[in-house]
Design a protein around this motif. Sequence first.
Motif, mmCIF file in Angstrom:
data_model
loop_
_atom_site.group_PDB
_atom_site.id
_atom_site.type_symbol
_atom_site.label_atom_id
_atom_site.label_comp_id
_atom_site.label_asym_id
_atom_site.label_seq_id
_atom_site.Cartn_x
_atom_site.Cartn_y
_atom_site.Cartn_z
ATOM 1 N N LEU A 391 -5.370 -4.168 16.551
ATOM 2 C CA LEU A 391 -5.121 -5.221 15.584
ATOM 3 C C LEU A 391 -4.194 -6.245 16.228
ATOM 4 O O LEU A 391 -3.133 -5.884 16.741
ATOM 5 N N PHE A 392 -4.615 -7.516 16.220
ATOM 6 C CA PHE A 392 -3.825 -8.568 16.850
ATOM 7 C C PHE A 392 -3.298 -9.518 15.785
ATOM 8 O O PHE A 392 -4.060 -10.198 15.105
ATOM 9 N N THR A 393 -1.986 -9.516 15.628
ATOM 10 C CA THR A 393 -1.293 -10.369 14.670
ATOM 11 C C THR A 393 0.161 -10.496 15.110
ATOM 12 O O THR A 393 0.717 -9.575 15.712
ATOM 13 N N ARG A 394 0.777 -11.628 14.797
ATOM 14 C CA ARG A 394 2.202 -11.794 15.082
ATOM 15 C C ARG A 394 3.086 -11.206 13.985
ATOM 16 O O ARG A 394 4.297 -11.150 14.141
ATOM 17 N N SER A 395 2.488 -10.788 12.884
ATOM 18 C CA SER A 395 3.252 -10.328 11.730
ATOM 19 C C SER A 395 3.257 -8.801 11.662
ATOM 20 O O SER A 395 2.231 -8.168 11.405
ATOM 21 N N ARG A 396 4.420 -8.205 11.870
ATOM 22 C CA ARG A 396 4.520 -6.750 11.747
ATOM 23 C C ARG A 396 4.278 -6.307 10.305
ATOM 24 O O ARG A 396 3.699 -5.247 10.053
ATOM 25 N N ALA A 397 4.705 -7.130 9.360
ATOM 26 C CA ALA A 397 4.481 -6.793 7.958
ATOM 27 C C ALA A 397 2.989 -6.752 7.643
ATOM 28 O O ALA A 397 2.505 -5.853 6.933
ATOM 29 N N ARG A 398 2.239 -7.717 8.151
ATOM 30 C CA ARG A 398 0.791 -7.727 7.930
ATOM 31 C C ARG A 398 0.144 -6.510 8.596
ATOM 32 O O ARG A 398 -0.748 -5.868 8.022
ATOM 33 N N ALA A 399 0.581 -6.207 9.807
ATOM 34 C CA ALA A 399 0.032 -5.042 10.505
ATOM 35 C C ALA A 399 0.277 -3.759 9.707
ATOM 36 O O ALA A 399 -0.624 -2.931 9.533
ATOM 37 N N LYS A 400 1.505 -3.592 9.210
ATOM 38 C CA LYS A 400 1.823 -2.377 8.453
ATOM 39 C C LYS A 400 1.004 -2.285 7.171
ATOM 40 O O LYS A 400 0.672 -1.183 6.715
ATOM 41 N N LYS A 401 0.660 -3.431 6.583
ATOM 42 C CA LYS A 401 -0.161 -3.429 5.374
ATOM 43 C C LYS A 401 -1.604 -3.031 5.691
ATOM 44 O O LYS A 401 -2.258 -2.327 4.913
ATOM 45 N N LEU A 402 -2.108 -3.465 6.841
ATOM 46 C CA LEU A 402 -3.515 -3.252 7.161
ATOM 47 C C LEU A 402 -3.798 -1.896 7.807
ATOM 48 O O LEU A 402 -4.905 -1.368 7.680
ATOM 49 N N ILE A 403 -2.828 -1.346 8.515
ATOM 50 C CA ILE A 403 -3.064 -0.087 9.237
ATOM 51 C C ILE A 403 -3.615 1.011 8.327
ATOM 52 O O ILE A 403 -4.597 1.684 8.689
ATOM 53 N N PRO A 404 -3.055 1.226 7.133
ATOM 54 C CA PRO A 404 -3.604 2.307 6.293
ATOM 55 C C PRO A 404 -5.027 2.049 5.808
ATOM 56 O O PRO A 404 -5.701 2.977 5.350
ATOM 57 N N GLN A 405 -5.484 0.815 5.890
ATOM 58 C CA GLN A 405 -6.823 0.490 5.409
ATOM 59 C C GLN A 405 -7.911 0.775 6.446
ATOM 60 O O GLN A 405 -9.105 0.762 6.110
ATOM 61 N N LEU A 406 -7.527 1.033 7.695
ATOM 62 C CA LEU A 406 -8.503 1.258 8.765
ATOM 63 C C LEU A 406 -8.844 2.744 8.855
ATOM 64 O O LEU A 406 -7.955 3.593 8.991
#
Length: 454
Positions: A391-406
């Motif tokens: 996952l490529f994003t500059r936002s750690r908050a966005r990454a943490k939100k999306l990780i459980p969805q994968l």
Amino acid sequence: MLFAAHDPATGRRLSAQRGYDAAAVERTLAAATRAQAAWRRTAPAARARLLRALARALRAEAPALAALATAEMGKPIAQASAEVMKSAVLCDHYAARAAALLAPERPPGAPAEAHVVFEPLGTVLAVMPWNFPVWQIVRAAVPALLAGNAVLFKPAPNVPGSARAVARVFAAAGFPPGLFQVLFVEADAVAGVLADPRVHAVTLTGSTAAGKAVAAAAAAAMKPGVFELGGSDAAIVLADADLDRAAETGAHARLLNSGQSCVCAKRFIVVRSVLREFERRFVARMAARRVGDPTDPATEVGPLARADLRAKLAAQVDASVRLGAKVLLGGAPLPGPGFFYAPTVLTGVRAGMPAADEELFGPVAAILPVRDEAEAIRVANASRYGLSASLFTRSRARAKKLIPQLEVGAVFVNDFVRSTPELPFGGTKESGYGRELGAWGVRAFANVKTVWLA
């Protein structure tokens, strides 16, 4: 069955040998049973000493092992050398932690009279692939051996020399005769070996089809297994991604081992607002990789391992193009001897195309445009595979939100996926079940026994 090695850079046959007959299989099983009966009584410290010796032997034999892998399956020599050294690191990792990994435990909240011990199962059958002919064997064998088991490994038919060489390294390190052996049998014989009462578990790395067949045989015999199977990993590039990093990391991941890795990114799911700029940068990075003689240390992309693999990849690309995918780079086998395929980038890929629905085992990247991150997650999960994702994003908050969805076994943010000795490795869905590596890799082949002392 003939175990035959061909040089993928030239097509020339290197060696061949027949598989074991019934008598040879019987001798191998009997030797493993004898060796494991003694090995299970050894202390973790004694097992650790042999693992440290194995690490030294791997480092000493690294040039020869790497050259053999390059000759038999075409891995660029620099990557082959790194594979052997990584295998040595794994041995040191488990040697340093042997006592802790096998120490009795009292689970939180358990009665004072109770504890849990980890005992060996017996003999583990390891059905191994060709794409990492040293690392895969060591990754499977070392945790099982540390747990007190014997290991029989069935190699892929095209890397018999590597299999024999790895077995010699184990012997040179001082492992007892019979404890770690090559089992040259054809795929059709695996179920029979697994049904033998002297075999107690199985681990397989390979295709989903092979995994399903062996898992069914294991289930019929009521034997546990770990299965690391195919993958079509998603690399999700969001609108706020560092595009240079995403392009460079993506090209490295896609072309590692000439694209012949189950765990590396294959489907690049890119938000449309950055699609054209990502395509430009990504194509430039893919085109810059040096393709050529795998024995040259400067080569970054070598041939595919076999002619049939190249033919299958070409058919998948051609079918995807007929269905509307656009070729941005490559798109065809390279002329000349050997089994080379040009580094390739397809865009406009969508569900219904082989590039989206199937595993592309070669240097081909598929770009799937999406509207936003919500669609990116849906497309990433719309696969029968679930090995890993990046996952490529500059936002750690966005990454943490999306990780459980994968729906995958691992997510790497702003980096490429790889296995390391410390962390569990494995997938979901048709990418398999169970975990290798870390403490999980040891306990996968242990009898986790409850003890109550009143």
